[in-house]
Design an enzyme around this catalytic site. Structure first.
Site, PDB file in Angstrom:
ATOM      1  N   GLU A 136      45.149  39.936  34.705  1.00  0.00           N
ATOM      2  CA  GLU A 136      45.977  39.904  35.920  1.00  0.00           C
ATOM      3  C   GLU A 136      47.060  40.975  35.953  1.00  0.00           C
ATOM      4  OE1 GLU A 136      44.885  37.238  34.357  1.00  0.00           O
ATOM      5  OE2 GLU A 136      44.141  35.792  35.827  1.00  0.00           O
ATOM      6  N   GLU A 177      40.245  30.988  32.952  1.00  0.00           N
ATOM      7  CA  GLU A 177      41.005  29.764  33.253  1.00  0.00           C
ATOM      8  C   GLU A 177      40.066  28.585  33.523  1.00  0.00           C
ATOM      9  OE1 GLU A 177      43.134  32.060  36.226  1.00  0.00           O
ATOM     10  OE2 GLU A 177      45.029  31.431  35.341  1.00  0.00           O
ATOM     11  N   ALA A 188      39.377  35.241  40.151  1.00  0.00           N
ATOM     12  CA  ALA A 188      39.576  34.913  41.561  1.00  0.00           C
ATOM     13  C   ALA A 188      39.177  36.140  42.378  1.00  0.00           C
ATOM     14  CB  ALA A 188      41.033  34.545  41.797  1.00  0.00           C
ATOM     15  N   GLY A 202      40.590  34.051  36.558  1.00  0.00           N
ATOM     16  CA  GLY A 202      40.231  32.684  36.941  1.00  0.00           C
ATOM     17  C   GLY A 202      38.986  32.177  36.216  1.00  0.00           C
TER      18      GLY A 202
HETATM   19  N1  CAA Z   1      36.865  39.670  42.996  1.00  0.00           N
HETATM   20  C1  CAA Z   1      36.083  40.181  43.973  1.00  0.00           C
HETATM   21  N2  CAA Z   1      34.977  40.917  43.711  1.00  0.00           N
HETATM   22  C2  CAA Z   1      34.656  41.128  42.432  1.00  0.00           C
HETATM   23  C3  CAA Z   1      35.421  40.625  41.366  1.00  0.00           C
HETATM   24  C4  CAA Z   1      36.565  39.848  41.689  1.00  0.00           C
HETATM   25  N3  CAA Z   1      37.363  39.286  40.744  1.00  0.00           N
HETATM   26  N4  CAA Z   1      34.864  41.031  40.195  1.00  0.00           N
HETATM   27  C5  CAA Z   1      33.784  41.741  40.508  1.00  0.00           C
HETATM   28  N5  CAA Z   1      33.645  41.812  41.858  1.00  0.00           N
HETATM   29  C6  CAA Z   1      32.602  42.503  42.627  1.00  0.00           C
HETATM   30  C7  CAA Z   1      32.821  44.003  42.631  1.00  0.00           C
HETATM   31  O1  CAA Z   1      33.777  44.367  43.597  1.00  0.00           O
HETATM   32  C8  CAA Z   1      31.445  44.498  42.918  1.00  0.00           C
HETATM   33  O2  CAA Z   1      31.203  44.345  44.301  1.00  0.00           O
HETATM   34  P1  CAA Z   1      30.435  45.549  45.138  1.00  0.00           P
HETATM   35  O3  CAA Z   1      29.081  45.625  44.492  1.00  0.00           O
HETATM   36  O4  CAA Z   1      30.424  45.003  46.530  1.00  0.00           O
HETATM   37  O5  CAA Z   1      31.249  46.771  44.922  1.00  0.00           O
HETATM   38  C9  CAA Z   1      30.542  43.501  42.195  1.00  0.00           C
HETATM   39  O6  CAA Z   1      31.357  42.336  41.986  1.00  0.00           O
HETATM   40  C10 CAA Z   1      30.082  44.002  40.851  1.00  0.00           C
HETATM   41  O7  CAA Z   1      31.216  44.369  40.097  1.00  0.00           O
HETATM   42  P2  CAA Z   1      31.394  45.823  39.423  1.00  0.00           P
HETATM   43  O8  CAA Z   1      30.647  46.846  40.173  1.00  0.00           O
HETATM   44  O9  CAA Z   1      32.864  46.045  39.228  1.00  0.00           O
HETATM   45  O10 CAA Z   1      30.675  45.570  38.026  1.00  0.00           O
HETATM   46  P3  CAA Z   1      30.996  46.280  36.640  1.00  0.00           P
HETATM   47  O11 CAA Z   1      29.893  45.880  35.719  1.00  0.00           O
HETATM   48  O12 CAA Z   1      31.246  47.716  36.832  1.00  0.00           O
HETATM   49  O13 CAA Z   1      32.363  45.617  36.133  1.00  0.00           O
HETATM   50  C11 CAA Z   1      33.898  43.814  35.718  1.00  0.00           C
HETATM   51  C12 CAA Z   1      32.416  44.243  35.834  1.00  0.00           C
HETATM   52  C13 CAA Z   1      34.527  44.473  34.478  1.00  0.00           C
HETATM   53  C14 CAA Z   1      33.915  42.295  35.541  1.00  0.00           C
HETATM   54  C15 CAA Z   1      34.655  44.241  36.979  1.00  0.00           C
HETATM   55  O14 CAA Z   1      33.945  43.781  38.115  1.00  0.00           O
HETATM   56  C16 CAA Z   1      36.050  43.708  37.063  1.00  0.00           C
HETATM   57  O15 CAA Z   1      36.936  44.222  36.397  1.00  0.00           O
HETATM   58  N6  CAA Z   1      36.267  42.674  37.903  1.00  0.00           N
HETATM   59  C17 CAA Z   1      37.578  42.122  38.136  1.00  0.00           C
HETATM   60  C18 CAA Z   1      38.038  41.307  36.942  1.00  0.00           C
HETATM   61  C19 CAA Z   1      39.429  40.778  37.179  1.00  0.00           C
HETATM   62  O16 CAA Z   1      40.395  41.526  37.242  1.00  0.00           O
HETATM   63  N7  CAA Z   1      39.574  39.449  37.288  1.00  0.00           N
HETATM   64  C20 CAA Z   1      40.844  38.806  37.508  1.00  0.00           C
HETATM   65  C21 CAA Z   1      41.053  38.553  38.967  1.00  0.00           C
HETATM   66  S1  CAA Z   1      42.674  37.974  39.331  1.00  0.00           S
HETATM   67  C22 CAA Z   1      42.646  36.318  38.989  1.00  0.00           C
HETATM   68  O17 CAA Z   1      41.647  35.759  38.579  1.00  0.00           O
HETATM   69  C23 CAA Z   1      43.943  35.604  39.281  1.00  0.00           C
HETATM   70  C24 CAA Z   1      44.004  34.177  38.867  1.00  0.00           C
HETATM   71  O18 CAA Z   1      44.382  33.838  37.763  1.00  0.00           O
HETATM   72  C25 CAA Z   1      43.719  33.143  39.798  1.00  0.00           C
END
Ligand code: CAA
Length: 261
Positions: free
Chosen positions: A135, A115, A67, A112
């Protein structure tokens, strides 16, 4: 021009492919994307010329990276609950589509994204795919039914380990624990998903849809009720032309020519 800002949708030969298309944010699920997906599912639900659905992510890196964290960052408790309920309802709609749904997991399936993949019936995954429910590293629980679908797929112990640690696992580990049905080289992902879709499509469509309903409903029932439900759908098959054709073809030692009726 597509009516969706964050999705691509095409139908070929009865196979509808939904591509989550927000590559700048690794296809993270924001409100606009989820709303579009919700609307598209309503269209697919009513269009039985779409026999099978494939869900994938755009780009090579990510299926769905969760998400959208920037959208959730300042949410209140009530907003968080409502966002969770909305995501859950969209995934529930996906899971309850009569048509079989295959996830073609091309990269990160986190939060998400994991999920979403779990709300699909079958997961074919690229060897580059990565799964996790991270999360707890953000101070939240999963919100789109990860705490419920993950233990149902991989068992309580493995699910709890993934949920408590937030660890990210690779495709082979996902396969080992039953989260992935099959792992294929990245370039073979869509061909493998389409080949599976074609195989399912060649079977008796009503019977396939009733198998889906029986498994999904049965998992929410006690065994006795699930078995009783199965007897009803089994009986219903005998009202289809495909049952007559399938069994006649067997007796006549020829290949069945199913019509989906
Ligand atoms: N939400 C918003 N933006 C996101 C995102 C997310 N979940 N995941 C990645 N992005 C964005 C980054 O912010 C980045 O944007 P900018 O270029 O504007 O800075 C872009 O996507 C590229 O991401 P990274 O630079 O971080 O890429 P990376 O290769 O270094 O890392 C990754 C990849 C490991 C997937 C990392 O992006 C990451 O950890 N993302 C978040 C993963 C996460 O925690 N997901 C769970 C979210 S909570 C949830 O989903 C709750 C639920 O159950 C409903």
């Amino acid at each position: 021009m597509s009516q969706y800002n964050n999705l691509l949708f095409e139908v070929n030969n009865g196979i509808g492919t939904i591509t989550l298309n927000r590559p700048k944010a690794l296809n993270a699920l924001n409100c606009e994307l989820l709303t579009e997906l919700n609307n598209l599912l309503d269209v697919i639900l009513k269009d039985q010329s779409i026999q099978i659905v494939i869900v994938t992510g755009s780009g090579e890196k990510s299926f769905v990276a969760g998400a959208d964290i920037t959208e959730m960052k300042d949410m209140s408790a009530i907003e968080g609950r409502n966002w969770g309920k909305f995501g859950q309802s969209v995934f529930e709609k996906l899971e309850s589509l009569p048509q079989p749904v295959i996830a073609a997991v091309n990269g990160f399936a986190l939060g998400g994204g994991c999920e979403l993949a779990m709300a699909c019936d079958i997961r074919i995954v690229s060897e580059k795919a990565k799964f996790g429910q991270p999360e707890v590293t953000l101070g939240i629980t999963p919100g789109f039914a990860g705490t419920q679908r993950l233990p149902r797929l991989v068992g309580k112990g493995r699910a709890k380990e993934l949920l408590y640690t937030g660890d990210v696992i690779d495709a082979q580990e996902a396969y080992r624990i039953g989260l992935a049905n099959k792992v294929v080289p990245a370039e073979e992902l869509m061909p493998a998903a389409i080949a599976l879709a074609e195989k399912i499509k060649s079977r008796a469509a009503v019977a396939v849809q009733l198998c889906k309903a029986a498994v999904n409903k049965g998992l929410n029932m006690d065994l006795e009720s699930g078995v009783a439900y199965e007897a009803e759908v089994f009986g219903l098959c005998f009202a289809t032309a495909d049952q007559k054709e399938g069994m006649t073809a067997f007796v006549e030692k020829r290949k069945a020519a199913f019509t989906g009726k």
